[in-house]
Design a protein around this motif. Structure first.
Motif, PDB file in Angstrom:
ATOM      1  N   TYR A  11     -35.445  53.100  -7.917  1.00 24.91           N
ATOM      2  CA  TYR A  11     -35.687  51.720  -8.343  1.00 24.91           C
ATOM      3  C   TYR A  11     -36.379  50.914  -7.253  1.00 24.91           C
ATOM      4  CZ  TYR A  11     -32.309  52.927 -12.001  1.00 24.91           C
ATOM      5  OH  TYR A  11     -31.659  53.516 -13.041  1.00 24.91           O
ATOM      6  N   ALA A  12     -35.909  51.046  -6.018  1.00 21.13           N
ATOM      7  CA  ALA A  12     -36.551  50.320  -4.921  1.00 21.13           C
ATOM      8  C   ALA A  12     -37.987  50.793  -4.727  1.00 21.13           C
ATOM      9  CB  ALA A  12     -35.745  50.490  -3.639  1.00 21.13           C
ATOM     10  N   ALA A  13     -38.215  52.100  -4.873  1.00 19.32           N
ATOM     11  CA  ALA A  13     -39.558  52.645  -4.674  1.00 19.32           C
ATOM     12  C   ALA A  13     -40.535  52.216  -5.768  1.00 19.32           C
ATOM     13  CB  ALA A  13     -39.485  54.172  -4.601  1.00 19.32           C
ATOM     14  N   SER A  14     -40.012  51.888  -6.953  1.00 21.10           N
ATOM     15  CA  SER A  14     -40.881  51.539  -8.084  1.00 21.10           C
ATOM     16  C   SER A  14     -40.707  50.083  -8.509  1.00 21.10           C
ATOM     17  CB  SER A  14     -40.578  52.461  -9.272  1.00 21.10           C
ATOM     18  OG  SER A  14     -39.214  52.380  -9.648  1.00 21.10           O
ATOM     19  N   ALA A  15     -40.164  49.260  -7.625  1.00 17.64           N
ATOM     20  CA  ALA A  15     -39.913  47.858  -7.969  1.00 17.64           C
ATOM     21  C   ALA A  15     -41.215  47.074  -8.075  1.00 17.64           C
ATOM     22  CB  ALA A  15     -39.011  47.217  -6.908  1.00 17.64           C
ATOM     23  N   ASN A  16     -41.228  46.090  -8.974  1.00 18.73           N
ATOM     24  CA  ASN A  16     -42.363  45.185  -9.069  1.00 18.73           C
ATOM     25  C   ASN A  16     -42.485  44.366  -7.783  1.00 18.73           C
ATOM     26  OD1 ASN A  16     -42.796  46.034 -11.723  1.00 18.73           O
ATOM     27  ND2 ASN A  16     -41.502  44.424 -12.580  1.00 18.73           N
ATOM     28  N   ALA A  17     -43.697  44.006  -7.454  1.00 15.63           N
ATOM     29  CA  ALA A  17     -43.934  43.206  -6.249  1.00 15.63           C
ATOM     30  C   ALA A  17     -43.339  41.810  -6.424  1.00 15.63           C
ATOM     31  CB  ALA A  17     -45.426  43.108  -5.972  1.00 15.63           C
ATOM     32  N   VAL A  18     -42.678  41.317  -5.388  1.00 15.63           N
ATOM     33  CA  VAL A  18     -42.101  39.973  -5.413  1.00 15.63           C
ATOM     34  C   VAL A  18     -42.363  39.299  -4.071  1.00 15.63           C
ATOM     35  CG1 VAL A  18     -40.288  40.508  -7.081  1.00 15.63           C
ATOM     36  CG2 VAL A  18     -39.856  40.868  -4.656  1.00 15.63           C
ATOM     37  N   PRO A  19     -42.415  37.970  -4.057  1.00 14.76           N
ATOM     38  CA  PRO A  19     -42.615  37.273  -2.788  1.00 14.76           C
ATOM     39  C   PRO A  19     -41.361  37.340  -1.932  1.00 14.76           C
ATOM     40  CG  PRO A  19     -42.201  35.697  -4.547  1.00 14.76           C
ATOM     41  CD  PRO A  19     -42.328  37.043  -5.203  1.00 14.76           C
ATOM     42  N   PRO A  20     -41.499  37.314  -0.610  1.00  6.25           N
ATOM     43  CA  PRO A  20     -40.306  37.256   0.243  1.00  6.25           C
ATOM     44  C   PRO A  20     -39.575  35.933   0.043  1.00  6.25           C
ATOM     45  CG  PRO A  20     -42.295  36.884   1.545  1.00  6.25           C
ATOM     46  CD  PRO A  20     -42.751  37.280   0.167  1.00  6.25           C
ATOM     47  N   ARG A  21     -38.267  36.008   0.114  1.00  9.93           N
ATOM     48  CA  ARG A  21     -37.458  34.797  -0.028  1.00  9.93           C
ATOM     49  C   ARG A  21     -36.778  34.497   1.298  1.00  9.93           C
ATOM     50  NH1 ARG A  21     -36.897  37.507  -5.090  1.00  9.93           N
ATOM     51  NH2 ARG A  21     -37.663  36.157  -6.769  1.00  9.93           N
ATOM     52  N   PRO A  22     -36.751  33.227   1.708  1.00  9.63           N
ATOM     53  CA  PRO A  22     -36.223  32.893   3.031  1.00  9.63           C
ATOM     54  C   PRO A  22     -34.705  32.946   3.071  1.00  9.63           C
ATOM     55  CG  PRO A  22     -36.766  30.888   1.839  1.00  9.63           C
ATOM     56  CD  PRO A  22     -37.216  32.028   0.966  1.00  9.63           C
ATOM     57  N   ALA A  23     -34.177  33.035   4.288  1.00  8.56           N
ATOM     58  CA  ALA A  23     -32.751  32.831   4.509  1.00  8.56           C
ATOM     59  C   ALA A  23     -32.479  31.331   4.593  1.00  8.56           C
ATOM     60  CB  ALA A  23     -32.319  33.518   5.794  1.00  8.56           C
ATOM     61  N   LEU A  24     -31.277  30.938   4.214  1.00  2.00           N
ATOM     62  CA  LEU A  24     -30.897  29.530   4.322  1.00  2.00           C
ATOM     63  C   LEU A  24     -30.764  29.155   5.799  1.00  2.00           C
ATOM     64  CD1 LEU A  24     -29.926  26.866   3.001  1.00  2.00           C
ATOM     65  CD2 LEU A  24     -27.599  27.802   3.101  1.00  2.00           C
ATOM     66  N   GLN A  25     -31.483  28.123   6.202  1.00  2.00           N
ATOM     67  CA  GLN A  25     -31.445  27.675   7.599  1.00  2.00           C
ATOM     68  C   GLN A  25     -31.260  26.164   7.674  1.00  2.00           C
ATOM     69  OE1 GLN A  25     -35.213  29.447   8.961  1.00  2.00           O
ATOM     70  NE2 GLN A  25     -34.012  30.994  10.057  1.00  2.00           N
ATOM     71  N   ASP A  26     -30.561  25.621   6.705  1.00  4.99           N
ATOM     72  CA  ASP A  26     -30.430  24.171   6.634  1.00  4.99           C
ATOM     73  C   ASP A  26     -29.138  23.840   5.891  1.00  4.99           C
ATOM     74  OD1 ASP A  26     -31.055  21.525   6.933  1.00  4.99           O
ATOM     75  OD2 ASP A  26     -32.998  21.637   5.913  1.00  4.99           O
ATOM     76  N   ASP A  27     -28.855  22.569   5.765  1.00  6.83           N
ATOM     77  CA  ASP A  27     -27.754  22.086   4.937  1.00  6.83           C
ATOM     78  C   ASP A  27     -28.341  21.513   3.658  1.00  6.83           C
ATOM     79  OD1 ASP A  27     -26.353  22.739   7.172  1.00  6.83           O
ATOM     80  OD2 ASP A  27     -25.814  20.680   7.716  1.00  6.83           O
ATOM     81  N   VAL A  28     -27.889  22.002   2.513  1.00 13.62           N
ATOM     82  CA  VAL A  28     -28.455  21.553   1.242  1.00 13.62           C
ATOM     83  C   VAL A  28     -27.338  21.103   0.310  1.00 13.62           C
ATOM     84  CG1 VAL A  28     -30.445  23.096   1.456  1.00 13.62           C
ATOM     85  CG2 VAL A  28     -28.435  23.864   0.199  1.00 13.62           C
ATOM     86  N   GLU A  29     -27.712  20.267  -0.660  1.00 12.77           N
ATOM     87  CA  GLU A  29     -26.784  19.828  -1.700  1.00 12.77           C
ATOM     88  C   GLU A  29     -27.309  20.278  -3.054  1.00 12.77           C
ATOM     89  OE1 GLU A  29     -25.450  15.853  -1.775  1.00 12.77           O
ATOM     90  OE2 GLU A  29     -24.930  15.787   0.356  1.00 12.77           O
ATOM     91  N   THR A  30     -26.402  20.597  -3.958  1.00  6.76           N
ATOM     92  CA  THR A  30     -26.782  21.096  -5.269  1.00  6.76           C
ATOM     93  C   THR A  30     -25.645  20.817  -6.241  1.00  6.76           C
ATOM     94  OG1 THR A  30     -27.676  23.064  -6.395  1.00  6.76           O
ATOM     95  CG2 THR A  30     -25.827  23.414  -4.909  1.00  6.76           C
ATOM     96  N   ASP A  31     -25.905  21.020  -7.515  1.00  9.86           N
ATOM     97  CA  ASP A  31     -24.819  20.910  -8.493  1.00  9.86           C
ATOM     98  C   ASP A  31     -23.940  22.158  -8.465  1.00  9.86           C
ATOM     99  OD1 ASP A  31     -25.740  18.425  -9.411  1.00  9.86           O
ATOM    100  OD2 ASP A  31     -27.028  19.351 -10.933  1.00  9.86           O
ATOM    101  N   VAL A  32     -24.593  23.326  -8.473  1.00 12.32           N
ATOM    102  CA  VAL A  32     -23.858  24.594  -8.523  1.00 12.32           C
ATOM    103  C   VAL A  32     -24.404  25.527  -7.449  1.00 12.32           C
ATOM    104  CG1 VAL A  32     -23.106  26.531  -9.950  1.00 12.32           C
ATOM    105  CG2 VAL A  32     -23.611  24.320 -11.027  1.00 12.32           C
ATOM    106  N   CYS A  33     -23.503  26.065  -6.643  1.00 12.40           N
ATOM    107  CA  CYS A  33     -23.855  27.118  -5.690  1.00 12.40           C
ATOM    108  C   CYS A  33     -23.352  28.440  -6.257  1.00 12.40           C
ATOM    109  CB  CYS A  33     -23.232  26.859  -4.325  1.00 12.40           C
ATOM    110  SG  CYS A  33     -23.591  28.160  -3.110  1.00 12.40           S
ATOM    111  N   VAL A  34     -24.265  29.360  -6.483  1.00 14.17           N
ATOM    112  CA  VAL A  34     -23.930  30.685  -7.004  1.00 14.17           C
ATOM    113  C   VAL A  34     -23.946  31.669  -5.841  1.00 14.17           C
ATOM    114  CG1 VAL A  34     -24.625  32.534  -8.556  1.00 14.17           C
ATOM    115  CG2 VAL A  34     -24.914  30.153  -9.269  1.00 14.17           C
ATOM    116  N   ILE A  35     -22.867  32.399  -5.655  1.00 16.09           N
ATOM    117  CA  ILE A  35     -22.776  33.396  -4.587  1.00 16.09           C
ATOM    118  C   ILE A  35     -23.036  34.767  -5.184  1.00 16.09           C
ATOM    119  CG2 ILE A  35     -21.279  34.442  -2.847  1.00 16.09           C
ATOM    120  CD1 ILE A  35     -19.762  31.774  -2.725  1.00 16.09           C
ATOM    121  N   GLY A  36     -24.210  35.320  -4.904  1.00 14.82           N
ATOM    122  CA  GLY A  36     -24.569  36.642  -5.405  1.00 14.82           C
ATOM    123  C   GLY A  36     -25.748  36.599  -6.353  1.00 14.82           C
ATOM    124  N   ALA A  37     -26.829  37.299  -6.010  1.00 16.22           N
ATOM    125  CA  ALA A  37     -28.022  37.343  -6.863  1.00 16.22           C
ATOM    126  C   ALA A  37     -28.129  38.675  -7.586  1.00 16.22           C
ATOM    127  CB  ALA A  37     -29.288  37.069  -6.039  1.00 16.22           C
ATOM    128  N   GLY A  38     -27.003  39.078  -8.192  1.00 14.47           N
ATOM    129  CA  GLY A  38     -27.019  40.174  -9.147  1.00 14.47           C
ATOM    130  C   GLY A  38     -27.040  39.607 -10.548  1.00 14.47           C
TER     131      GLY A  38
END
Length: 427
Positions: A11-38
Motif C-alpha cells: 500500500y505504501a509503495a502504491s500510494a497516491n501522491a499527497v502533499p507533505p503535512r506539517p507538524a503542529l508547532q503552535d497553539d491553536v483553537e478549534t471546535d473539535v480536536c480529533v486524535i488520530g488520522a485513521g
C-alpha cells in the motif's frame, strides 16, 4: 523531532501522491480536536466539517499509518459479533438499532468515494467461504438474520457456484454479499484526508498527542504545540498507547500479517478470482484475500496477541496461501507486513464519553473498515446533540480481560488455540 514513515508495504509503495503535512508547532483553537488520522478520525472530521464545525486532526505519524493503511482492504458488513448474539446480550430494542446500522459503513465508504472522487480501486462483491457443512449452516442462518434488517444483496453459493468465483477446492459453499467489496485502504484514507482539507479542516502529521488536559475547554499537548478545543474525539485505536488509561484495560492490540505477490498477469489473476471478488473464510482464525488493481494477490491471516511483530511474516502466511492456491507455488512474494487492530473481550466496539467533552470509539476487533466509517457519523451526531445511535453503542457492556494487562495476552492466545482446534476438527 523524528519523522515516522509508513511501514514498508504494498500500500505504501502504491500510494497516491499527497502533499507533505506539517507538524503542529503552535497553539491553536478549534471546535473539535480529533486524535488520530485513521478511518475513525477522518470519518468523524468529515461529518463534523460537513455540519459546520471547525476541526483539527492530530496524527502521530502519517495519515493512515495504523490499521487504516495496512488492513486487507475488504469491505465486510456487520460487526465481529453478529446481531443475534448482540440481541441475546442487550435485548431486542438496542439490538434492533445496532442491526439497522450494521450495513451503513459500506454505504458511507461508497458515498465518500463518489462525492470526493477518491481513487482507491473500489470493487464490489465479497464472499464468505465455508470450509465445513457446519460453517455453511451458519451462513444460511446469517443470511436470514441479515435479511431481517433489510440487507438483501446476498446469494448463497453451493459447491459448484463457489468454484465459479474462487479457484479453491477447500470450500463446500459460501455466501456472496454484493454490498461488500474491496479497496486500496491507504488510498481511501489519503482521499478522505484530502476531503477533510478541502472543507477547511487541518491535519497535522508527526504530531503525537502526549497529554490531554481535561476540563471545560480541554487541551491536547503535542511535542511542539497544543490544541484547545470544545470537544475531543479520541480515535487512536490500537495505536493510542496509554494516552487515556481508562481505555487500556478493556482492550488489547493484536497483530495480523499480510503478504502480496508479484503481479500475476491478467490470465492467472482471472483464473483465481474470475469476478474479482474478495474472499474470507469462516474460521475463527480466518484467512482473507483479494486481487489488487495491478493483479497481485493480497493474502492475510493469523493473529499475534499483544501486537508483537513476527520475525518472518512470509513463513507464516505463504503456507496458508499455498493451501488455498497451490498453483502459486512458484510465485514470488514482493511485500510482507504486519499491522495492529484492537480486540475487546466481547469483540464489539467500545464507544463512550469521558466527562462532558471527550468522546471515543475503538476496538473494532477485526471489522474496522466499515465500522469506523459508521463510527465517525455516530460520533458527529452525538456532538450535535443527537445521541440515540451513539448511546446504542455506548450502552454495550464491556469487561476487562481476566488477569488484567499482565495476563490478557496469554488468556487471549489460549482462547485462540481452542478456536483453532474447533476450526481444524470441525467441532
Amino acid at each position: 523531532m523524528a519523522n515516522t514513515p509508513y511501514p514498508e508495504s504494498y500500500y505504501a509503495a502504491s500510494a497516491n501522491a499527497v502533499p507533505p503535512r506539517p507538524a503542529l508547532q503552535d497553539d491553536v483553537e478549534t471546535d473539535v480536536c480529533v486524535i488520530g488520522a485513521g478511518y475513525t478520525g477522518l470519518s468523524s472530521a468529515l461529518f463534523l466539517l460537513e455540519n459546520g464545525f471547525r476541526v483539527t486532526v492530530l496524527e502521530a505519524a502519517k495519515v493512515g499509518f495504523g490499521a487504516s493503511g495496512r488492513n486487507g482492504g475488504q469491505i465486510v458488513n456487520s460487526y465481529s459479533r453478529d446481531i443475534d448474539v448482540i440481541e441475546r446480550t442487550v435485548g431486542p430494542k438496542q439490538a434492533h438499532l445496532l442491526g439497522q446500522m450494521a450495513f451503513e459503513g459500506g454505504r458511507i465508504i461508497r458515498e465518500r468515494v463518489a462525492k470526493y472522487n477518491i481513487q482507491c480501486d473500489l470493487k464490489d462483491g465479497g464472499v464468505f467461504a465455508a470450509i465445513t457443512a457446519k460453517q455453511m449452516g451458519h451462513l444460511e442462518s446469517q443470511k436470514r438474520l441479515w435479511e431481517r434488517f433489510g440487507h438483501t444483496q446476498l446469494e448463497l453459493l453451493d459447491q459448484r457456484r463457489i468454484r465459479e468465483v474462487v479457484a479453491c477446492d477447500q470450500y463446500v459453499g459460501g455466501m456472496l454479499d454484493m454490498s461488500g467489496g474491496h479497496i486500496h485502504p491507504l488510498n481511501l484514507a489519503l482521499g478522505e484526508a484530502a476531503a477533510v482539507e478541502s472543507l477547511g479542516g487541518t491535519i497535522y502529521e508527526q504530531s503525537p498527542a502526549l497529554r490531554i488536559e481535561r476540563g471545560a475547554n480541554p487541551v491536547v499537548h503535542t511535542p511542539q504545540g497544543k490544541v484547545r478545543a470544545k470537544f475531543i474525539i479520541v480515535a487512536g485505536n490500537a495505536y493510542l498507547g496509554n494516552l487515556v488509561p481508562e481505555l487500556a484495560a478493556k482492550s488489547m492490540p493484536c497483530g495480523t500479517q499480510v503478504i502480496t505477490t508479484e503481479p500475476l498477469g491478467d490470465e492467472l489473476a482471472k483464473t483465481l478470482l474470475p469476478q474479482d471478488y474478495c474472499v474470507e473464510d469462516c474460521n475463527y482464525l480466518l484467512d482473507y484475500y483479494r486481487l489488487t488493481g495491478d493483479k497481485r494477490l493480497i493474502f492475510g491471516g493469523g493473529v499475534v496477541y499483544g501486537a508483537r511483530d513476527p520475525a518472518n511474516i512470509e513463513a507464516i502466511i505463504r503456507p496458508k496461501m499455498l493451501k488455498a492456491f497451490p498453483q502459486l507455488k512458484d510465485v514470488k512474494i514482493d511485500y510482507a507486513w504486519t499491522g495492529n487492530f484492537l480486540l475487546t473481550l466481547s469483540r464489539l466496539p467500545q464507544v463512550g464519553r469521558l466527562g462532558d467533552n471527550i468522546y471515543y470509539s475503538q476496538g473494532c476487533s477485526g471489522h474496522g473498515v466499515t465500522y469506523t466509517h459508521l463510527a465517525g457519523k455516530v460520533l458527529a451526531e452525538a456532538l450535535r446533540g443527537q445521541a440515540e445511535r451513539f448511546d446504542a453503542f455506548a450502552d454495550l457492556p464491556h469487561y476487562p480481560f481476566p488477569g488484567g494487562q499482565l495476563l490478557r495476552t496469554p488468556f487471549a492466545a489460549l482462547g485462540a488455540w481452542y478456536y483453532g482446534l474447533r476450526d481444524k476438527f470441525g467441532m
